[in-house]
Design a protein around this motif. Structure first.
Motif, PDB file in Angstrom:
ATOM      1  N   LYS A 155      24.943   9.230   5.771  1.00  0.00           N
ATOM      2  CA  LYS A 155      25.774   8.282   6.679  1.00  0.00           C
ATOM      3  C   LYS A 155      24.886   7.708   7.635  1.00  0.00           C
ATOM      4  N   GLU A 156      23.704   8.471   8.392  1.00  0.00           N
ATOM      5  CA  GLU A 156      22.685   8.075   9.084  1.00  0.00           C
ATOM      6  C   GLU A 156      21.797   7.173   8.248  1.00  0.00           C
ATOM      7  N   ALA A 157      21.632   7.120   7.240  1.00  0.00           N
ATOM      8  CA  ALA A 157      20.477   6.161   6.166  1.00  0.00           C
ATOM      9  C   ALA A 157      21.198   4.981   6.198  1.00  0.00           C
ATOM     10  N   ALA A 158      22.714   5.218   5.958  1.00  0.00           N
ATOM     11  CA  ALA A 158      23.353   3.777   5.640  1.00  0.00           C
ATOM     12  C   ALA A 158      23.526   3.109   7.113  1.00  0.00           C
ATOM     13  N   VAL A 275      31.771  11.147   2.176  1.00  0.00           N
ATOM     14  CA  VAL A 275      30.662  10.898   1.505  1.00  0.00           C
ATOM     15  C   VAL A 275      30.426  11.337  -0.164  1.00  0.00           C
ATOM     16  N   PHE A 276      31.133  12.565  -0.436  1.00  0.00           N
ATOM     17  CA  PHE A 276      30.846  12.782  -1.693  1.00  0.00           C
ATOM     18  C   PHE A 276      32.086  12.940  -2.387  1.00  0.00           C
ATOM     19  N   GLU A 277      32.228  13.033  -3.696  1.00  0.00           N
ATOM     20  CA  GLU A 277      33.391  13.198  -4.691  1.00  0.00           C
ATOM     21  C   GLU A 277      32.959  14.165  -5.578  1.00  0.00           C
ATOM     22  N   LEU A 278      34.310  14.914  -6.326  1.00  0.00           N
ATOM     23  CA  LEU A 278      33.820  15.750  -7.365  1.00  0.00           C
ATOM     24  C   LEU A 278      33.295  15.063  -8.531  1.00  0.00           C
ATOM     25  N   ARG A 279      32.164  16.097  -9.255  1.00  0.00           N
ATOM     26  CA  ARG A 279      31.861  15.596 -10.580  1.00  0.00           C
ATOM     27  C   ARG A 279      32.904  16.265 -11.355  1.00  0.00           C
ATOM     28  N   ARG A 280      33.042  15.499 -12.634  1.00  0.00           N
ATOM     29  CA  ARG A 280      33.680  16.224 -13.777  1.00  0.00           C
ATOM     30  C   ARG A 280      33.220  17.493 -14.387  1.00  0.00           C
ATOM     31  N   SER A 281      31.923  17.496 -14.339  1.00  0.00           N
ATOM     32  CA  SER A 281      31.374  18.730 -14.675  1.00  0.00           C
ATOM     33  C   SER A 281      29.992  18.956 -14.312  1.00  0.00           C
ATOM     34  N   PHE A 282      29.246  20.143 -14.093  1.00  0.00           N
ATOM     35  CA  PHE A 282      28.105  20.128 -13.593  1.00  0.00           C
ATOM     36  C   PHE A 282      27.379  21.516 -14.427  1.00  0.00           C
ATOM     37  N   GLU A 283      25.956  21.476 -14.839  1.00  0.00           N
ATOM     38  CA  GLU A 283      25.679  22.585 -15.305  1.00  0.00           C
ATOM     39  C   GLU A 283      25.280  23.701 -14.341  1.00  0.00           C
ATOM     40  N   TRP A 284      25.370  24.882 -14.307  1.00  0.00           N
ATOM     41  CA  TRP A 284      24.994  25.794 -13.526  1.00  0.00           C
ATOM     42  C   TRP A 284      24.265  26.999 -14.439  1.00  0.00           C
ATOM     43  N   PRO A 300      30.622   3.949  -2.173  1.00  0.00           N
ATOM     44  CA  PRO A 300      30.007   3.261  -0.760  1.00  0.00           C
ATOM     45  C   PRO A 300      28.804   3.533  -0.514  1.00  0.00           C
ATOM     46  N   PHE A 301      28.414   4.685  -0.891  1.00  0.00           N
ATOM     47  CA  PHE A 301      26.831   5.188  -0.464  1.00  0.00           C
ATOM     48  C   PHE A 301      26.076   5.341  -1.665  1.00  0.00           C
ATOM     49  N   ALA A 302      26.242   4.591  -2.672  1.00  0.00           N
ATOM     50  CA  ALA A 302      25.662   4.651  -4.193  1.00  0.00           C
ATOM     51  C   ALA A 302      24.067   4.196  -3.713  1.00  0.00           C
TER      52      ALA A 302
END
Ligand code: SF4
Length: 381
Positions: A155-158, A275-284, A300-302
């Protein structure tokens, strides 16, 4: 020091150990998972396992942010440093996580990559302000505790319209990982991982509150006790879990009332969801692809999303065959089950991620476990 010394009192620890031994039924085994690497560290550092009766068995969970970072994501950071020639900023522990081709960020630095260790995302932002002619990428890792500071710098960078700053977001979510473990074949079908209850994370819970764990108590009938990171916190939580199990209860209890509420930090939650949204999937690492278990930067912060800016694609890379990190993170193996523990793999020369961070199960056992005593005895003999 207030809130520290009174939670490290040896006499009180002995009293708690006596109470646990008195209440634990010797005719059964209590399988308790401490989700968080901070608790793993405390259990090893303060010798808590040695104070417990044999009927209480602690199982390490996947709550070490460095440990669960898969090789493919570290490769992204190395690619940014070596091929895109950015200033790559990240936390110190990330620098030593083994990646593909025998590399790590530290080795990438030795090969000429501009890799910088920072203590906070704000330090990375300062780097971008100090080097307007260079691209600066912050490699962000961690569970819900470290996510709000990352959101804040984006947000600060924006606000500053900083054109040379972006973030690789690897922030992951605790409840999704607990669900993954409870739904794993080892728990559901094979019965090779017995789980009777969880010690819930301390710092994570200050952000998300105790409410998200209610699902595990209600749906899976697993008691959860949220605990602080001091030894007496952990021992009190173990006693509370033993009591719940003995009484046939499955509830969420909060031992860490000095910092955790049911709602958590509503302000931090709002900041993160802006600022964030869920990813459909992520590797752990260890758990594989876990649906809806991580965050990515919202549209909006892309402009501050390094994955979009540099067109990055994550490849899935298998762990070193000798390394049991995956099984340890799923709770089905112990560090000492690994053939290279303490020999080929040490904190100075880690083969897997669990030996890197002090919160990693292998590093905790190497630094504070029985292994060290045996090694000292052998050296003296
Ligand atoms: S001792 Fe090293 S190689 Fe073995 S599981 Fe732990 S991190 Fe992996």
């Amino acid at each position: 020091m207030k809130y520290i010394d009174e939670f490290r009192d040896g006499a009180l620890a002995r009293n708690l150990a006596t109470a646990i031994a008195a209440e634990a039924d010797p005719g059964r085994t209590y399988h308790l998972m401490e989700f968080c690497g901070g608790h793993t560290h405390a259990i090893s550092r303060y010798g808590i396992a040695d104070l417990l009766p044999t009927s209480v068995r602690m199982i390490h969970g996947p709550g070490c942010p460095v440990c669960v970072l898969p090789i493919g994501r570290v490769d992204l950071a190395i690619e940014l440093a070596l091929k895109q020639r950015v200033i790559l900023a990240t936390y110190g522990d990330c620098l030593r996580v083994p990646a593909s081709n025998g590399l790590s960020l530290l080795k990438a630095k030795a090969r000429g990559g501009d890799v910088r260790m920072v203590y906070s995302p704000a330090d990375a932002l300062k780097l971008a302000q100090a080097h307007p002619d260079r691209e600066v990428v912050f490699f962000a890792i961690g569970f819900e505790t470290t996510t709000p500071p990352t959101a804040l710098v984006i947000k600060e960078a924006a606000r500053l319209a900083l054109a040379n700053f972006s973030v690789v977001c690897n922030h992951v979510l605790t409840p999704a990982a607990i669900t993954n473990i409870l739904e794993s074949p080892e728990v559901r079908q094979l019965g090779t991982l017995a789980l009777d209850g969880f010690i819930g994370p301390a710092h994570v819970s200050t952000i998300i509150g105790s409410q998200p764990y209610e699902f595990f108590a209600e749906e899976y009938r697993k008691p959860v006790v949220i605990a602080g990171f001091e030894p007496l916190d952990v021992m009190q939580a173990i006693l509370m879990l033993v009591r719940q199990i003995n009484q046939g209860r499955a509830e969420v209890e909060n031992e860490f009332t000095r910092a955790v509420t049911r709602e958590g930090s509503v302000k931090a939650q709002a900041l993160v969801s802006e600022v964030f949204e869920l990813r459909r999937s992520f590797e752990w690492r260890g758990l594989g692809e876990v649906p809806y278990s991580a965050l990515r930067i919202r549209q909006p912060f892309a402009a501050f999303d390094a994955e979009r800016r540099f067109n990055l694609e994550t490849r899935s890379v298998a762990d070193n065959k000798a390394c049991e990190c995956g099984a340890i993170l799923r709770g089905v193996r112990h560090p000492r089950d690994c053939k290279v523990f303490g020999t080929l793999c040490t904190p100075e020369s880690p083969i897997g991620s669990c030996m890197v961070s002090s919160e990693g199960a292998c590093a905790a056992h190497y630094s504070f476990g029985r292994f060290r005593e045996i090694a000292v005895v052998v050296a003296v003999a």
